[in-house]
Design an enzyme around this catalytic site. Structure first.
Site, PDB file in Angstrom:
ATOM      1  N   ASP A 149       0.775  -1.149  -0.250  1.00 41.51           N
ATOM      2  CA  ASP A 149      -0.140  -0.158  -0.183  1.00 41.51           C
ATOM      3  C   ASP A 149       0.882   1.253   0.093  1.00 41.51           C
ATOM      4  OD1 ASP A 149      -2.052   1.570   0.109  1.00 41.51           O
ATOM      5  OD2 ASP A 149      -3.312   0.594   1.510  1.00 41.51           O
ATOM      6  N   TYR A 150       0.443   2.419  -0.168  1.00 45.82           N
ATOM      7  CA  TYR A 150       0.914   3.928  -0.318  1.00 45.82           C
ATOM      8  C   TYR A 150       2.204   3.997   0.796  1.00 45.82           C
ATOM      9  CZ  TYR A 150       0.906   8.588  -2.476  1.00 45.82           C
ATOM     10  OH  TYR A 150       1.103   9.657  -2.959  1.00 45.82           O
TER      11      TYR A 150
END
Ligand code: BGC
Length: 718
Positions: free
Chosen positions: A261-262
């Site tokens: 994820d980011y």
């Protein structure tokens, strides 16, 4: 393209760049981009940036083509970029949020919506969508409930597979895009419903409830998996070898791309799990992840890890091959723009066909919670007051990609169009934001409008900015201003209909009595307003059912129907049942259970009948019940089948959904619905640490929501 040969020509830096993903703005071919632009803080070199493998957050075909051209001009190996985007419930034409789609209990419709979204995305240059999001949701406080299909693993599995099929097709079609199931794993289990918070769940809880929907996506052929931000039992998913390399890769056989994820790899430092970026890179690659999103730990530190012998070139090659394989499969080497086309964007975006699908989905997703008979409204209603902060706003919801509020129909527009001869008056009533102090002037105006109307339709709830990533809430009601608005309007108008817009279950207990009817449209998307008008005037009947329990009070959260029994269950009224598992000030049951929803007709369901009282392993028995439309309108009933394993080596939930069927019934008609029960429905993660069934008694419930308590028994035997 011979990707193995291509791999043999790549330097380590080029390989690591393939394994890195940065925002499109970092790659822009003008002064905004490059190493001195927004990518500055990432400290990338020009050659690293030139060889990057994928990007996210770009807007449309034109931008995609521009970025791809610039990239190909710079990358010495001319490996096309993969373009990824969060297409969660539509690209430009926005269908209802996934939680609402859960309420349709219609996987085919979900697939149709995903396929429509894929088409618009493909022409906008998207190769991969960061969806489906299939996190199990049990806590209404969590903002990201809106992205999931709810609290039930069975429904979530069907919806997960449907979305993968809808997005991906068979991956050969012009408009097929790759799907990325997320967030692996159990991100929805965040303690206290607070986003990004710790998850601490037992292995059996993971295996029985949280994992199945991710597995369903894997089994449906999903091309990518995204790991989650959270810890699972002390270890961040980003570097969780047991989770990724063990469960996902070795047990489930997933050999395609895993993405972070980011910035999540780097956040392993903040968690207190890694001491440096280098450590983050090590944990992530060891864990089994291929692409790092928005942090440069792989790029900067894997070379040293290889030199030290901690990471092998074989590990890197495996990851790069997975990435090149997807690019090859999507034909990017032959045509790096794939289906990106400004012309086709104009053709498909918001086209009639797509709007029709959205309207149909929004109608099927809406749930009628209360109705004292005020609904449906009569076509001949002379004057209608349409009031509220969401009465004239396009309610498209969070994660609405390229969707625009102003392109969505509002309730006000929908009503005006449907009943052009009625006098329709509008007042905003109060502010969109969750303001505590009602604005007297706005309310007074609304009261004035309501005074002259035969019915008041109040559009309340949450704006799209109140549910979604980072938007957890500790109070999940409507604002004080909205509550005052209902009260004041009720004083002057005796027919009050509350239309809720919400990205999560809301607590509505405190205004239930003030409204004659309450329905939820969720965040319904581009055609929300017209769908709402059709429902209010009975042009279509309600068939949505709750995919998450609506709590009586926020203090009940997390609340879900498939809970365990306690040794001291509540037997009488909660106020008088001392020394039982209860609240002194609220019931244990939710206000509305999972599977609940009214319609413009009534249904009754018989006691279930079972074809045999024993089920031999490998065999099948049938359970049936007759559902009757006892009302005056045609309608659709959702017949739900639940099973309870009465005694087991690990205590099993009070009931678990194992089947459902939507049944269309004309007024007065009845039909018998039959479900087949097989051994695989009884499987669970047992005390032996494996999936198995155990002989013994089971109870089967067939009802119209999860509160059904009439059951029949059968025994599983050899
Ligand atoms: C979200 C993901 C999303 C990613 C890229 C993250 O903040 O958690 O769901 O796919 O951003 O936009």
């Amino acid at each position: 393209m011979d990707i193995k040969q291509l791999l043999s020509k790549m330097t380590l830096e080029q390989k690591l760049a393939q394994m890195s993903q940065f925002n499109a703005i970092c790659l822009m071919p003008d002064s905004q981009g490059g190493v001195t632009g927004p990518a500055r803080s990432l400290d990338l070199t020009e050659s690293e940036l030139a060889a990057v493998g994928s990007t996210l957050n770009f807007i449309g075909a034109e931008e995609m083509i521009k970025i791809q051209d610039m990239h190909l001009a710079q990358d010495p190996l001319k490996i096309p970029l993969l373009f990824m985007q969060d297409v969660v419930h539509g690209y430009r034409t926005i269908y209802p949020i996934p939680l609402a789609m859960g309420a349709t209990f219609d996987p085919d419709l979900m697939q149709e919506c995903a396929s429509m979204a894929a088409k618009e995305s493909a022409v906008a240059g998207v190769n991969v969508t960061f969806g489906p999001m299939v996190d199990l949701c049990r806590d209404a406080r969590w903002g990201r409930n809106m992205e999931s299909t709810g609290e039930d693993p069975y429904l979530n599995c069907l919806m997960s597979a449907a979305q993968v099929k809808g997005f991906q097709g068979d991956m050969t079609g012009k408009y097929d895009i790759a799907a990325c199931v997320k967030h692996f794993a159990a991100y929805g289990g965040a303690e206290a419903g607070r986003d990004y918070n710790t998850v601490d769940v037992s292995e059996r809880n993971l295996r029985d409830y949280y994992f199945p929907a991710y597995k369903a996506a894997v089994d449906a052929g999903v091309e990518m998996v995204m790991t989650s931000f959270n810890l699972i039992n002390g270890v961040p998913s980003s570097g969780n070898k047991w989770l990724v390399d063990g469960v996902l890769r070795k047990e489930w056989g997933f050999d395609k791309i895993v993405i972070s994820d980011y910035n999540a790899f780097r956040e392993m430092k903040v968690h207190g799990y890694c001491e440096s970026d280098k450590d983050c890179a090590y944990r992530a690659i060891e864990g089994g992840s291929d692409i790092e999103m928005m942090s440069p730990c792989y790029l900067k530190h894997i070379p040293a890890l290889i030199e030290e012998g901690k990471v092998s070139m074989e590990q890197i090659d495996k990851a790069v091959l997975r990435i090149l394989e997807l690019k090859n499969k999507m034909g990017l080497f032959e045509n790096p723009y794939r289906s990106a086309s400004v012309e086709e964007q104009n053709k498909f975006f918001l086209c009639d066909e797509h709007r029709d699908i959205c309207r149909k989905a929004a109608e099927k997703a809406a749930v009628l919670l209360k109705n004292d008979g005020v609904l449906p409204l009569c076509d001949k209603t002379k004057s209608i007051a349409v009031i509220g902060p969401f009465a004239n706003v396009g309610m498209i919801g969070f994660w609405s990609c390229a969707g625009k509020e102003e392109e969505a129909t509002t309730v006000l527009q929908g009503i005006k169009k449907l009943v052009p001869n009625a006098k329709v008056e509008y007042a905003e009533g109060c502010d969109k934001d969750d303001v505590a102090t009602p604005c007297d002037e706005m309310i007074a105006k609304a009261v004035e409008v309501a005074k002259n109307a035969s019915v008041a339709v109040l559009c309340l709830g949450e704006h799209r900015t109140m549910a979604g990533e980072g938007n957890s809430r500790s109070c999940i009601g409507i604002s004080e201003a909205q509550k005052t608005l209902i009260k004041k309007v009720k004083e002057v108008c005796d027919k009050v209909v509350v239309v809720l817009f919400n990205g999560r279950p809301l607590v509505i207990t405190d205004f239930m009595d003030d409204a004659n009817a309450i329905l939820t449209m969720w965040q319904p998307g581009t055609e929300g307003g017209s769908a709402c008008a059709n429902l209010l005037f009975g042009k279509t009947n309600f068939e949505g059912r709750l995919p998450m329990s609506f709590p009586y009070t926020v203090g009940q959260c997390p609340i879900y129907y498939n809970n365990m029994r306690t040794g001291r269950p509540l037997k009488r009224d909660f106020k008088t049942s001392g020394y039982t598992s209860r609240y002194m000030d609220a019931p244990n049951a939710p206000l509305f259970p999972f599977g609940y929803g009214l319609s413009y007709t009534n249904f009754e369901i018989s006691e279930p009948q079972i074809s045999a009282t024993s089920l031999k392993r490998g065999g099948a028995i049938k359970v049936s019940a007759t559902v009757k439309n006892t009302g005056k309108e045609d309608g659709v009933a959702l017949v739900q089948m639940y099973i309870n394993d009465c005694v087991a080596s690990l205590v099993r939930p009070v009931k678990e959904m194992k089947g459902f069927e939507k049944v269309s019934l004309r007024a007065g008609e009845e039909k018998t619905v039959e479900f087949t029960i097989t051994e695989d429905m009884l499987i669970f993660w047992s005390a032996n640490g494996k999936f198995e069934t155990e002989n013994g008694d089971f109870a089967v419930f067939v009802g119209l929501d999860a509160s059904e308590n009439r059951s029949v028994k059968f025994t599983l035997c050899d």
